[in-house]
Every structure is written in structure tokens, then in C-alpha cells.
Motif scaffolding. Structure first.
Motif, mmCIF file in Angstrom:
data_model
loop_
_atom_site.group_PDB
_atom_site.id
_atom_site.type_symbol
_atom_site.label_atom_id
_atom_site.label_comp_id
_atom_site.label_asym_id
_atom_site.label_seq_id
_atom_site.Cartn_x
_atom_site.Cartn_y
_atom_site.Cartn_z
ATOM 1 N N SER A 187 0.803 -1.222 0.000
ATOM 2 C CA SER A 187 0.000 0.000 0.000
ATOM 3 C C SER A 187 0.840 1.278 0.000
ATOM 4 C CB SER A 187 -0.957 0.001 1.191
ATOM 5 O OG SER A 187 -0.243 -0.009 2.405
ATOM 6 N N SER A 188 2.167 1.155 0.004
ATOM 7 C CA SER A 188 3.015 2.354 -0.032
ATOM 8 C C SER A 188 3.087 2.964 -1.437
ATOM 9 C CB SER A 188 4.424 2.038 0.477
ATOM 10 O OG SER A 188 5.104 1.181 -0.418
ATOM 11 N N VAL A 189 2.637 2.216 -2.456
ATOM 12 C CA VAL A 189 2.592 2.717 -3.833
ATOM 13 C C VAL A 189 1.127 2.975 -4.168
ATOM 14 C CG1 VAL A 189 3.149 2.226 -6.235
ATOM 15 C CG2 VAL A 189 4.618 1.336 -4.416
ATOM 16 N N ARG A 190 0.768 4.211 -4.493
ATOM 17 C CA ARG A 190 -0.634 4.595 -4.676
ATOM 18 C C ARG A 190 -1.344 3.745 -5.736
ATOM 19 N NH1 ARG A 190 -4.388 7.251 -7.169
ATOM 20 N NH2 ARG A 190 -5.779 8.719 -6.189
ATOM 21 N N GLN A 191 -0.758 3.602 -6.918
ATOM 22 C CA GLN A 191 -1.363 2.774 -7.968
ATOM 23 C C GLN A 191 -0.256 1.981 -8.632
ATOM 24 O OE1 GLN A 191 -3.895 4.705 -10.820
ATOM 25 N NE2 GLN A 191 -4.472 2.793 -11.746
ATOM 26 N N ILE A 235 -2.923 -7.619 -12.082
ATOM 27 C CA ILE A 235 -3.400 -7.066 -10.826
ATOM 28 C C ILE A 235 -3.213 -5.551 -10.839
ATOM 29 C CG2 ILE A 235 -3.072 -7.076 -8.312
ATOM 30 C CD1 ILE A 235 -3.963 -9.792 -9.409
ATOM 31 N N THR A 236 -4.273 -4.795 -10.552
ATOM 32 C CA THR A 236 -4.185 -3.338 -10.492
ATOM 33 C C THR A 236 -4.890 -2.833 -9.226
ATOM 34 O OG1 THR A 236 -4.226 -3.250 -12.908
ATOM 35 C CG2 THR A 236 -4.610 -1.182 -11.755
ATOM 36 N N PRO A 237 -4.137 -2.687 -8.142
ATOM 37 C CA PRO A 237 -4.720 -2.089 -6.936
ATOM 38 C C PRO A 237 -4.452 -0.575 -6.890
ATOM 39 C CG PRO A 237 -2.634 -3.107 -6.394
ATOM 40 C CD PRO A 237 -2.857 -3.307 -7.873
ATOM 41 N N THR A 238 -5.371 0.172 -6.266
ATOM 42 C CA THR A 238 -5.199 1.605 -6.047
ATOM 43 C C THR A 238 -5.437 1.879 -4.563
ATOM 44 O OG1 THR A 238 -6.018 2.060 -8.272
ATOM 45 C CG2 THR A 238 -5.978 3.912 -6.733
ATOM 46 N N PHE A 239 -4.545 2.649 -3.976
ATOM 47 C CA PHE A 239 -4.605 2.950 -2.544
ATOM 48 C C PHE A 239 -4.732 4.450 -2.321
ATOM 49 C CE2 PHE A 239 -2.284 -0.999 -2.966
ATOM 50 C CZ PHE A 239 -2.830 -1.780 -1.968
ATOM 51 N N GLU A 240 -5.380 4.801 -1.208
ATOM 52 C CA GLU A 240 -5.439 6.189 -0.773
ATOM 53 C C GLU A 240 -5.305 6.180 0.743
ATOM 54 O OE1 GLU A 240 -8.944 9.299 -0.803
ATOM 55 O OE2 GLU A 240 -8.109 9.009 -2.818
ATOM 56 N N ALA A 241 -4.338 6.904 1.254
ATOM 57 C CA ALA A 241 -4.055 6.959 2.694
ATOM 58 C C ALA A 241 -3.835 5.556 3.267
ATOM 59 C CB ALA A 241 -5.169 7.682 3.440
ATOM 60 N N GLY A 242 -3.188 4.690 2.480
ATOM 61 C CA GLY A 242 -2.874 3.350 2.945
ATOM 62 C C GLY A 242 -4.014 2.351 2.875
ATOM 63 N N ILE A 258 -7.041 0.400 0.516
ATOM 64 C CA ILE A 258 -7.370 0.043 -0.863
ATOM 65 C C ILE A 258 -8.711 0.669 -1.237
ATOM 66 C CG2 ILE A 258 -8.460 -2.164 -0.280
ATOM 67 C CD1 ILE A 258 -6.974 -3.241 -2.853
ATOM 68 N N ILE A 259 -8.730 1.421 -2.352
ATOM 69 C CA ILE A 259 -9.961 2.066 -2.803
ATOM 70 C C ILE A 259 -10.468 1.479 -4.116
ATOM 71 C CG2 ILE A 259 -9.557 4.214 -1.555
ATOM 72 C CD1 ILE A 259 -8.683 5.431 -4.294
ATOM 73 N N ALA A 260 -9.590 0.750 -4.841
ATOM 74 C CA ALA A 260 -9.995 0.093 -6.085
ATOM 75 C C ALA A 260 -9.081 -1.108 -6.303
ATOM 76 C CB ALA A 260 -9.889 1.051 -7.266
ATOM 77 N N PHE A 261 -9.644 -2.146 -6.916
ATOM 78 C CA PHE A 261 -8.868 -3.346 -7.185
ATOM 79 C C PHE A 261 -9.425 -4.020 -8.426
ATOM 80 C CE2 PHE A 261 -7.938 -7.844 -6.964
ATOM 81 C CZ PHE A 261 -6.608 -7.853 -6.615
ATOM 82 N N GLU A 262 -8.537 -4.375 -9.347
ATOM 83 C CA GLU A 262 -8.940 -5.087 -10.559
ATOM 84 C C GLU A 262 -8.007 -6.273 -10.753
ATOM 85 O OE1 GLU A 262 -10.177 -4.215 -15.170
ATOM 86 O OE2 GLU A 262 -8.718 -2.889 -14.234
ATOM 87 N N ALA A 263 -8.596 -7.420 -11.039
ATOM 88 C CA ALA A 263 -7.834 -8.633 -11.349
ATOM 89 C C ALA A 263 -8.424 -9.193 -12.628
ATOM 90 C CB ALA A 263 -7.949 -9.647 -10.217
ATOM 91 N N LYS A 264 -7.633 -9.167 -13.715
ATOM 92 C CA LYS A 264 -8.196 -9.628 -14.982
ATOM 93 C C LYS A 264 -7.258 -10.586 -15.707
ATOM 94 C CE LYS A 264 -6.773 -5.605 -17.674
ATOM 95 N NZ LYS A 264 -7.207 -4.497 -18.491
ATOM 96 N N SER A 265 -7.847 -11.372 -16.557
ATOM 97 C CA SER A 265 -7.120 -12.312 -17.398
ATOM 98 C C SER A 265 -6.254 -11.532 -18.382
ATOM 99 C CB SER A 265 -8.140 -13.161 -18.157
ATOM 100 O OG SER A 265 -7.554 -13.800 -19.251
ATOM 101 N N ILE A 266 -5.055 -12.008 -18.653
ATOM 102 C CA ILE A 266 -4.219 -11.319 -19.645
ATOM 103 C C ILE A 266 -4.341 -11.962 -21.021
ATOM 104 C CG2 ILE A 266 -2.590 -10.475 -17.913
ATOM 105 C CD1 ILE A 266 -0.616 -12.581 -19.014
ATOM 106 N N GLU A 267 -5.124 -13.036 -21.108
ATOM 107 C CA GLU A 267 -5.335 -13.692 -22.400
ATOM 108 C C GLU A 267 -6.438 -12.980 -23.164
ATOM 109 O OE1 GLU A 267 -6.027 -17.804 -21.557
ATOM 110 O OE2 GLU A 267 -3.946 -18.118 -20.968
ATOM 111 N N GLN A 268 -6.259 -12.848 -24.455
ATOM 112 C CA GLN A 268 -7.247 -12.181 -25.301
ATOM 113 C C GLN A 268 -8.271 -13.146 -25.826
ATOM 114 O OE1 GLN A 268 -7.257 -8.868 -25.870
ATOM 115 N NE2 GLN A 268 -5.435 -8.489 -24.701
#
Length: 61
Positions: free
Chosen positions: A22-26, A42-49, A51-61
Motif C-alpha cells: 500500500s506504499s505505492v498509490r497505484q 493485478i491493479t490495486p489503487t490505494f489512498e491513505a494506505g 485500498i480504494i480500487a482493485f482489478e484482477a483480470k485475465s491477460i489472455e485475449q
């Protein structure tokens, strides 16, 4: 600061957890599912330590 986050794998639909920094905002990175071993973007977003948003998606097309 690290925190554990639980979510559903986009491949096998099992609930898994990952330790997020959580030390890295996005951030975006690839991590393998601990159950089926498929790569997940994996794409997490943090604010003030917190988690405010989180995305986990397949990398296959």
C-alpha cells in the motif's frame, strides 16, 4: 505497508489472496494464481494506505 487482499481468480473462480504493497498509490503487475497458475493482471489503487480500487483480470485475449 503490506496488506492481504482476497479476490476471485478470473480463470478458475477460486478465492485467492495476495499481499499488496500500500506504499505505492497505484500499480499494475502480473501475478500467477496460486490455484490454477494462470497469469493475472493485478491493479490495486490505494489512498491513505487503504485500498480504494482493485482489478484482477485475465491477460489472455
Amino acid at each position: 505497508m503490506e496488506q492481504e487482499h482476497f479476490f476471485q481468480c478470473p480463470y478458475c473462480w477460486e478465492e485467492i489472496s495476495m499481499i499488496l504493497d500500500s506504499s505505492v498509490r497505484q500499480q499494475t503487475y502480473i501475478e500467477d494464481c496460486e490455484v490454477c497458475c494462470n497469469p493475472i493482471e493485478i491493479t490495486p489503487t490505494f489512498e491513505a494506505g487503504e485500498i480504494i480500487a482493485f482489478e484482477a483480470k485475465s491477460i489472455e485475449q
